[in-house]
Design a protein around this motif. Structure first.
Motif, short mmCIF file in Angstrom:
data_model
loop_
_atom_site.label_atom_id
_atom_site.label_comp_id
_atom_site.label_asym_id
_atom_site.label_seq_id
_atom_site.Cartn_x
_atom_site.Cartn_y
_atom_site.Cartn_z
N ALA A 2 -34.09 -10.10 -39.34
CA ALA A 2 -32.79 -9.54 -38.98
C ALA A 2 -32.16 -8.79 -40.14
N TRP A 32 -35.91 -14.28 -27.68
CA TRP A 32 -35.00 -13.48 -28.51
C TRP A 32 -35.77 -12.48 -29.35
N TRP A 289 -32.22 -19.45 -34.02
CA TRP A 289 -31.41 -18.46 -34.75
C TRP A 289 -30.25 -17.98 -33.87
N PHE A 290 -30.55 -17.70 -32.63
CA PHE A 290 -29.53 -17.21 -31.70
C PHE A 290 -28.40 -18.22 -31.54
N GLN A 293 -26.10 -18.58 -34.72
CA GLN A 293 -25.17 -17.48 -34.94
C GLN A 293 -24.00 -17.54 -33.96
N GLU A 318 -22.55 -9.94 -32.37
CA GLU A 318 -23.61 -8.94 -32.34
C GLU A 318 -24.03 -8.56 -33.76
N HIS A 320 -23.94 -10.46 -36.46
CA HIS A 320 -24.74 -11.52 -37.06
C HIS A 320 -26.16 -11.55 -36.48
N LEU A 321 -26.29 -11.18 -35.24
CA LEU A 321 -27.62 -11.16 -34.63
C LEU A 321 -28.40 -9.90 -35.00
N VAL A 337 -26.33 -9.22 -25.34
CA VAL A 337 -26.19 -10.53 -25.97
C VAL A 337 -25.50 -11.51 -25.01
#
Length: 392
Positions: A2, A32, A289-290, A293, A318, A320-321, A337
């Motif tokens: 990311a 993801w 991870w998703f 965040q 958004e 952070h992702l 998202v």
């Protein structure tokens, strides 16, 4: 994946030691990653709109600063000088958003070196904030968002504590303990009232942190980095001190303070996205991870015509992702998202800017209440878990 652009990923590959044992991604992680791969190939990460967006943005910033200069040099009125300070504060706020773009390599098509120069110009030279220090802390914040032991962005003891879990915590970023002593207890107990004034003068701490890092970590920084950082901070000190000296002596301190307090709005925009969100201790656990965040962030409800005001921070989830996504495309990521979160039953927290600040104030009030009831002399870390309900 990311955080790092392609050219850096290629340099990371030879550093691979080996695969983690039993590190099979969960279903949500796998899905993801597939979505991220699809998005990175599409319009979101294309160069479309880049020149138009930044051309207009730089023109607007130049116009704002020109008006500030006109107010300072073209008038002797105290009221005009104070209004100029307010506009300077807003100008710094908008400049910071561009520095944020540079720090995240989110100007599509630019090299890492170009982003570094953009960050130093917007951070060190124009605002006095070290881009090197900011990246050192901010990128850790993205990796371990709202970890009481790892995330420097929520470790503000003794002035502010968003959770009792921070009492006596040992920071694995700063490598020191934040003691819960008499002075800390007093300050945290009053944080509901001191929070806004602290945000108004927070720039003093940001100025200091850049110098502290350059001195403490000088042996680990390249000569080029040190030259850019010191040179940029020196230029800021020169131009801003000379600029303030253009004012009558009695106007100088009020001018600086008003500019600081105005740009304190930026600090509220930043902390509003995280301070009221759940925290955890240690490294990220088994959550994806998703999920991590979305646990640590929220979005501001914002109409498109006000996107300029928040500079991308209204889409903190958004961002952070997809930290490298251009901010002018974050709105396009939002429905993707939200749909993904709904499909996997993950909370997507969205609230107005004022609503987010109320949530922050409520969080600070609850922690302050806990501090008032908790004697620092007999304090035990086990007492922290009595306040678990503070985290919802």
């Amino acid at each position: 994946m990311a955080m790092h652009p392609k050219e850096i990923r290629e340099r990371i590959s030879p550093c691979l030691v080996g695969p983690l044992v039993d590190d099979e991604p969960s279903q949500i992680d796998s899905e993801w990653r597939d979505l991220v791969e699809e998005v990175e190939k599409g319009e979101i990460f294309s160069r479309a709109k880049r020149e138009t967006f930044y051309g207009f943005l730089f023109a607007r910033l130049a116009a704002m600063f020109a008006v500030v200069c006109l107010g300072v040099m073209g008038s002797s009125s105290y009221a005009v000088h104070i209004l100029s300070a307010v506009l300077l504060g807003f100008t710094w706020q908008q400049i910071a958003f561009v520095g944020h773009d540079g720090g995240h390599n989110s100007v599509v098509g630019w090299s890492v070196q170009s982003h570094e120069l953009l960050g130093v110009l917007m951070g060190n030279v124009l605002t006095g904030i070290s881009m090197g220090w900011w990246k050192a802390t901010h990128h850790v914040h993205h990796a371990v968002c709202n970890s009481t032991t790892h995330d420097p962005d929520i470790q503000h003891m003794p002035l502010i504590a968003v959770t009792p879990k921070l009492f006596n915590v040992y920071s694995l970023y700063h490598f020191r303990r934040f003691p819960y002593d008499a002075a800390t207890r007093m300050m945290v107990s009053l944080q509901y009232y001191t929070f806004l004034p602290i945000m108004g003068v927070a720039r003093l701490n940001l100025y200091a942190q850049g110098f502290i890092r350059l001195v403490k970590e000088r042996h680990s920084l390249s000569a080029r980095t040190q030259a850019l950082e010191w040179g940029g901070l020196g230029l800021f000190a020169l131009w801003f001190s000379a600029f303030v000296r253009l004012l009558p002596p009695s106007h100088r301190l009020p001018f600086v303070l008003v500019a600081w307090f105005t740009t304190g709005l930026l600090h509220l925009q930043i902390v509003g996205s995280h301070f009221s969100r759940p925290t955890y201790t240690g490294q990220p656990g088994k959550k994806s991870w998703f999920e991590l965040q979305l646990d640590g962030t929220l979005d501001y409800e914002c109409k498109p015509e006000f996107d300029w005001f928040h500079g991308g921070l209204q889409f903190q989830i958004e961002h952070h992702l997809f930290p490298r996504a251009p901010r002018y495309h974050l709105r396009k990521l939002k429905p993707l998202v939200k749909a993904f979160a709904k499909r996997h039953n993950v909370e997507y927290h969205e609230v107005s800017f004022l609503g987010a600040l109320k949530e922050v104030m409520d969080t600070l009030a609850e922690t302050a209440k806990f501090a008032r009831k908790t004697d620092h002399v007999n304090f035990s870390e086990s007492l922290i878990w009595q306040a678990a309900n503070l985290e919802g």
